[in-house]
Design a protein around this motif. Structure first.
Motif, mmCIF file in Angstrom:
data_model
loop_
_atom_site.group_PDB
_atom_site.id
_atom_site.type_symbol
_atom_site.label_atom_id
_atom_site.label_comp_id
_atom_site.label_asym_id
_atom_site.label_seq_id
_atom_site.Cartn_x
_atom_site.Cartn_y
_atom_site.Cartn_z
ATOM 1 N N THR A 1 -2.687 11.697 -11.450
ATOM 2 C CA THR A 1 -2.175 11.568 -9.946
ATOM 3 C C THR A 1 -2.527 12.819 -9.252
ATOM 4 N N CYS A 2 -3.362 13.703 -9.639
ATOM 5 C CA CYS A 2 -3.541 15.104 -9.000
ATOM 6 C C CYS A 2 -4.357 14.985 -7.509
ATOM 7 N N LEU A 3 -3.967 15.595 -6.489
ATOM 8 C CA LEU A 3 -4.729 15.525 -5.381
ATOM 9 C C LEU A 3 -5.914 16.207 -5.738
ATOM 10 N N MET B 1 -3.548 26.379 -5.512
ATOM 11 C CA MET B 1 -4.489 25.585 -5.223
ATOM 12 C C MET B 1 -4.156 24.906 -3.931
ATOM 13 N N ARG B 2 -2.971 24.322 -3.578
ATOM 14 C CA ARG B 2 -2.327 23.788 -2.564
ATOM 15 C C ARG B 2 -2.380 24.732 -1.370
ATOM 16 N N TYR C 1 0.706 -1.166 0.187
ATOM 17 C CA TYR C 1 -0.089 0.024 -0.090
ATOM 18 C C TYR C 1 0.881 1.371 0.002
ATOM 19 N N ARG C 2 0.201 2.274 -0.341
ATOM 20 C CA ARG C 2 0.885 3.707 -0.539
ATOM 21 C C ARG C 2 -0.103 4.635 -0.118
ATOM 22 N N LEU C 3 0.360 5.813 0.192
ATOM 23 C CA LEU C 3 -0.489 7.046 0.772
ATOM 24 C C LEU C 3 -1.320 7.410 -0.748
ATOM 25 N N SER C 4 -2.447 7.761 -0.528
ATOM 26 C CA SER C 4 -3.459 7.957 -1.842
ATOM 27 C C SER C 4 -3.065 9.454 -2.244
ATOM 28 N N MET D 1 -11.190 13.173 -1.971
ATOM 29 C CA MET D 1 -12.021 12.192 -2.469
ATOM 30 C C MET D 1 -13.327 11.985 -1.565
ATOM 31 N N THR D 2 -12.881 11.561 -0.338
ATOM 32 C CA THR D 2 -13.710 11.033 0.903
ATOM 33 C C THR D 2 -14.371 12.419 1.766
#
Ligand code: SF4
Ligand code: SF4
Length: 448
Positions: A395-397, A423-424, A25-28, A46-47
Motif C-alpha cells: 500500500t506504499c505511495l 522519501m515523502r 471508490y477511494r483515493l489511490s 504510477m502515472t
C-alpha cells in the motif's frame, strides 16, 4: 481541475484509462496530496500525472459527477478493494521488457587506493584493509577497461579511500586509455585536501575530470575535528576551500556534500550561510545534503530519534535551496530500471588489486570477479539485484517506482517508517518546486 503535468511516457505507452464501474471508490495509495494556496495538488506516482483541484472541487471529488469520473479514468480514484500493487508491478515488468538494453560496461568506479589522509568518524571504510594499486595493476586495469567497454564512451569514477593519495595510478590508467583512443571522462569523490594548482591542471587535461564531490561537515572548527586529517599544516578547512576555488576556476563542477548527523546538523546551517557569503559570484559549488543512517553495523552518528533526523534534514535542505546553493531534485518522469551502480549491468567497481565489485561502499565482500577473468560470478551479480519487499510495499505511495536493494548496507533494517518519511519529504519538496515552475511558466505563456 487543471492538469499541471501530463502522464509520463512509459504510462502513456502501456497504461489505459480506468473503466468506470458501479463500485465504491477511494483515493489511490500512489497519490500524494498537497495543499497550496490555489487548492490541492494531486501527484500520481504510477502515472506521473499532476492535477490541481480547487478546494471546492477537492471537497466534492468523491461525489458522483464529471469530476469523479475524470479522477477514476486517470487512476486517482480506484475501487476500494482494488490491488494497485499488482497493477504497478505489471506495468514495471512491461516497461522493463520495452526498455532497450545497451551491451557492455561503460561505468568504472576505480579505487586507486583504500588508504586515506582523513579519519572521519562516520567513515564506511573503517576497519578495512588499506591498500594501494601498484603500477602493473593500473596498466592491467586500463587494458580491462579497454577490453570490456568495447568502443563506448567510458565514465571513470575515482573513489577510495582518498583517490589523490595514489594519483600515480590515475595517471597510468588515463594515459593508457588516451593512447589507446578510448573516449573517457572522469569524476571523483575526494576530501579535496590534496588538490593544488598542478594537480588541478593535470586533472582537467590528463584525467578529463569534470566533476568532484567533496564533503564539508561543518564550519571550520567542527570540520577540522570531524575529518581529523593525519598530516595537516594549518587549517584543513581553509585548505579544502582553497581546493574548491582552484577547481571552480578551472571549470570543474564542484558538489559539496553535507552529511547530516546528530553531531553537526546545527552547524551545517551556519556553514550554508558562510558558503553563501563566500560564493556570491558566478562560479559557485552546488550543495546537497544527506541524512546519515546506520550503514551495515557501523555507527556513523545518525539520529537515535529518526523523526528528529528527518526534520533536521528537511530544514537544512530548504535553507540550502533558499540561499540559491542547492536545488530540489526534479521528479523522475520514468520507471527506473535499476537503483544504482550495484544493480546496473553497465557498471563495475575496480579495487586496488584488480578485484571487481558492484557497490562503491563494498571493498571486501560481495565481490563478483577480477579484471584477470572476464567471467564474473553470475550468482553474486544476481544477489546485488535482489530487491526488498516488506508488507508495507503493498500500500506504499512509492511502490510504482521504488527500488531498494537487499544487499545495500544502507538497508540493514529493510524499509522503516523513517525511511519512507524521508522519501515523502523529498517528494513533497519536488512536487512544490515543479508546481511553482509550471505556474510561473503558464503565467508567462498567458502574458504572451
Ligand atoms: S521498499 Fe519501502 S519505500 Fe519502497 S515500496 Fe516498499 S515500503 Fe515503499
Ligand atoms: S548498493 Fe547502496 S551503498 Fe552501494 S552503491 Fe547502491 S545505494 Fe550506494
Amino acid at each position: 481541475m487543471r492538469q499541471i503535468y501530463p502522464v509520463m511516457k512509459h504510462f502513456e505507452k502501456i497504461g489505459s484509462p480506468q473503466k468506470i464501474e458501479e463500485r465504491v471508490y477511494r483515493l489511490s495509495h500512489h497519490v500524494m496530496t498537497l495543499s497550496v494556496t490555489e487548492g490541492v495538488l494531486l501527484y500520481h506516482k504510477m502515472t506521473g500525472e499532476m492535477l490541481l483541484l480547487t478546494s471546492g472541487e477537492w471537497g466534492t471529488a468523491h461525489a458522483d459527477g464529471a469530476l469523479k469520473s475524470e479522477l477514476i479514468k486517470r487512476w486517482f480514484l480506484v475501487p476500494e478493494d482494488f490491488d494497485e500493487y499488482e497493477l504497478s508491478m505489471k506495468i514495471r515488468e512491461i516497461a522493463a521488457i520495452l526498455t532497450p538494453k545497451k551491451p557492455g560496461i561503460n561505468s568504472f568506479t576505480v579505487f586507486p587506493t583504500t588508504d586515506c589522509n582523513a579519519r572521519c568518524f562516520y567513515c564506511y571504510e573503517k576497519g578495512r584493509r588499506r591498500q594501494s594499486m601498484d603500477e602493473k595493476t593500473a596498466l592491467d586495469v586500463a587494458a580491462y577497461i579497454r577490453r570490456v567497454s568495447a568502443g563506448q564512451d567510458v565514465q571513470l569514477n575515482w573513489f577510495g579511500g582518498e583517490p589523490l593519495y595514489n594519483s600515480k595510478a590515475i595517471d597510468i590508467i588515463c594515459d593508457e586509455l588516451t593512447h589507446a583512443g578510448v573516449p573517457f571522462t572522469s569524476r571523483m569523490i575526494s576530501n579535496g585536501y590534496l588538490f593544488d594548482e598542478e594537480t588541478v591542471k593535470k586533472a582537467v587535461g590528463q584525467w578529463k575530470l569534470h566533476k568532484v564531490q567533496i564533503p564539508l561537515d561543518g564550519t571550520e572548527e567542527t570540520y577540522n575535528r570531524a575529518k581529523a586529517f593525519i598530516c595537516k599544516e594549518g587549517s584543513a578547512f581553509k585548505k579544502v576551500l582553497g581546493s574548491i576555488d582552484l577547481l571552480l576556476d578551472a571549470g570543474v563542477d564542484v558538489v559539496i556534500r553535507m552529511n547530516v548527523s546528530r553531531e553537526n546538523a546545527w552547524d551545517l546551517e551556519r556553514l550554508a550561510g558562510e558558503l553563501h557569503e563566500r560564493y556570491r559570484g558566478e562560479k559557485r559549488p552546488g550543495i546537497y545534503c544527506v541524512l546519515l543512517k546506520e550503514f551495515g553495523n557501523k555507527e556513523v552518528g545518525c539520529y537515535e530519534d529518526a523523526a528528529k533526523g528527518v526534520r533536521a534534514y528537511e530544514r537544512l535542505g530548504s535553507r540550502i535551496v533558499e540561499l540559491g546553493l542547492g536545488h530540489i531534485d526534479r521528479i523522475r518522469r520514468d520507471i527506473p530500471m535499476n537503483r544504482c551502480m550495484a544493480d546496473s549491468d553497465r557498471s563495475v567497481t575496480v579495487l586496488p588489486d584488480g578485484r571487481l565489485g558492484k557497490c562503491e561502499h563494498e571493498s571486501e565482500e560481495k565481490l563478483i570477479g577480477s579484471i584477470y577473468d572476464d567471467e564474473v560470478d553470475a550468482g553474486a551479480v544476481s544477489a546485488w539485484k535482489e530487491r526488498i519487499f516488506v508488507p508495507e510495499c503493498r500500500t506504499c505511495l512509492f511502490a510504482p517506482t521504488c527500488i531498494k536493494l537487499k544487499a545495500c548496507a544502507w538497508n540493514k533494517d529493510g524499509c522503516s517508517e523513517a525511511d519512507r518519511e524521508l522519501m515523502r519529504v523529498v517528494l513533497r519538496q519536488s512536487i512544490l518546486s515543479e508546481y511553482k515552475k509550471q505556474v510561473k511558466k503558464q503565467l508567462s505563456d498567458d502574458e504572451i
